[in-house]
Design an enzyme around this catalytic site. Structure first.
Site, short mmCIF file in Angstrom:
data_model
loop_
_atom_site.label_atom_id
_atom_site.label_comp_id
_atom_site.label_asym_id
_atom_site.label_seq_id
_atom_site.Cartn_x
_atom_site.Cartn_y
_atom_site.Cartn_z
CD GLU A 55 -3.06 1.24 2.05
OE1 GLU A 55 -3.47 0.17 2.52
OE2 GLU A 55 -3.57 2.35 2.30
CG ASP A 129 -0.44 13.89 -1.41
OD1 ASP A 129 -1.36 14.06 -0.61
OD2 ASP A 129 0.67 13.43 -1.08
CE LYS A 133 -1.47 26.37 -6.38
NZ LYS A 133 -0.63 26.94 -5.35
CG ASP A 165 -11.12 13.21 -3.31
OD1 ASP A 165 -9.93 12.91 -3.54
OD2 ASP A 165 -11.42 14.17 -2.56
CB THR A 203 -9.09 5.70 3.17
OG1 THR A 203 -9.40 6.80 2.30
CG2 THR A 203 -8.81 4.45 2.37
CD GLU A 206 -14.67 6.11 0.00
OE1 GLU A 206 -14.98 5.88 -1.15
OE2 GLU A 206 -14.62 5.23 0.87
#
Ligand SMILES: C[S@@+](CC[C@H](N)C(=O)[O-])C[C@H]1O[C@@H](n2cnc3c(N)ncnc32)[C@H](O)[C@@H]1O
Length: 231
Positions: A55, A129, A133, A165, A203, A206
């Site tokens: 993970e 992450d 930008k 997301d 998580t 989430e």
């Protein structure tokens, strides 16, 4: 590495667990070879069902410990460079008495580079992450180079599972997969990106996304890479 490596001051409990329990759970740069050597001692058992999962960026480790507890016969390794997250993971793993999880405190790219090929049965990358930008897009974990690395380290037909997301990141993964010749070795298992895969565990990120009203994308990619030939 571009993200935070340290956040709030560590609590005394975190300091205690790092000091007294991290040593048993840590896979360091210098002991990666040994780690895989030991794992390969049970390679035959792995064929019989024991698997190795990675993970990347486990955050507070709630997903990592959940999957490790669910599959006690498999092995799990989590990579994160955020010390506060590592401390949370050490506490959870120790308190739950899990014997099948190890931690690499550092950049997952580095871990992959130091690992032997075709060892991982599956990789999770959950809420990476997004670096929204455009000047930062090169910081995103999914890149042509990292897909090559992941493909090398996964077994043939091993799964790379990504949740995000961020529509931007979702598009970025699709584009990276489609654009580069070698990356086409990965293929999507399903075109339904709105339904989590079977066995999904929510998580922390989430939960944050849901609270903010953002939907997530769930991607399962299969490593189609042909088996390596020896000449
Ligand atoms: C947005 S958080 C998501 C945490 C967790 N997966 C979740 O869904 O709640 C991203 C995490 O990935 C870690 N991370 C980012 N890039 C990484 C890298 N190259 N290697 C290891 N960890 C990384 C960060 O430190 C952070 O803990």
């Amino acid at each position: 590495m571009y993200g935070r490596t340290k956040g709030r001051k560590l609590s005394s409990k975190q300091v205690f667990f790092l000091k007294n329990h991290f040593g048993d759970l840590a896979v360091t740069q210098t002991c990666i070879k040994n780690y895989f050597k030991k794992l390969n001692k049970f390679k035959d058992q792995r064929k019989g069902g024991k698997k190795l999962y990675l993970e990347i960026g486990f955050g507070s480790a709630e997903h990592l410990v959940f999957i490790a507890e669910r599959e006690p016969n498999s092995q799990f390794i989590g990579c994160d460079y955020y010390l506060n997250g590592v401390a949370s993971a050490v506490i959870k793993i120790t308190e739950m008495g899990l014997k099948n999880v190890k931690i690499f405190h550092g950049d997952a790219k580095h871990f992959l580079q130091l690992s032997p090929d075709e060892q991982l049965d599956g990789v999770y990358l959950l809420y990476p992450d997004p670096w929204p930008k455009s000047k930062h897009y090169k910081r995103r974990f999914i890149s042509d180079t990292n897909l090559d690395l992941l493909s090398d380290k996964l077994i043939k037909n091993g799964l790379l599972k990504i949740a995000t997301d961020s529509k931007l990141y979702f598009d970025h993964v699709n584009l990276t997969i489609a654009k580069k010749k070698r990356s086409k070795l990965f293929g999507f298992e399903s075109n339904d990106f709105s339904t989590p895969w079977v066995g999904w565990k929510e998580t922390k990120y989430e939960e944050k996304a849901k609270k903010a009203g953002r939907n997530s994308f769930y991607m399962v990619l299969k490593n189609y890479k042909a088996e390596k030939k020896c000449f």
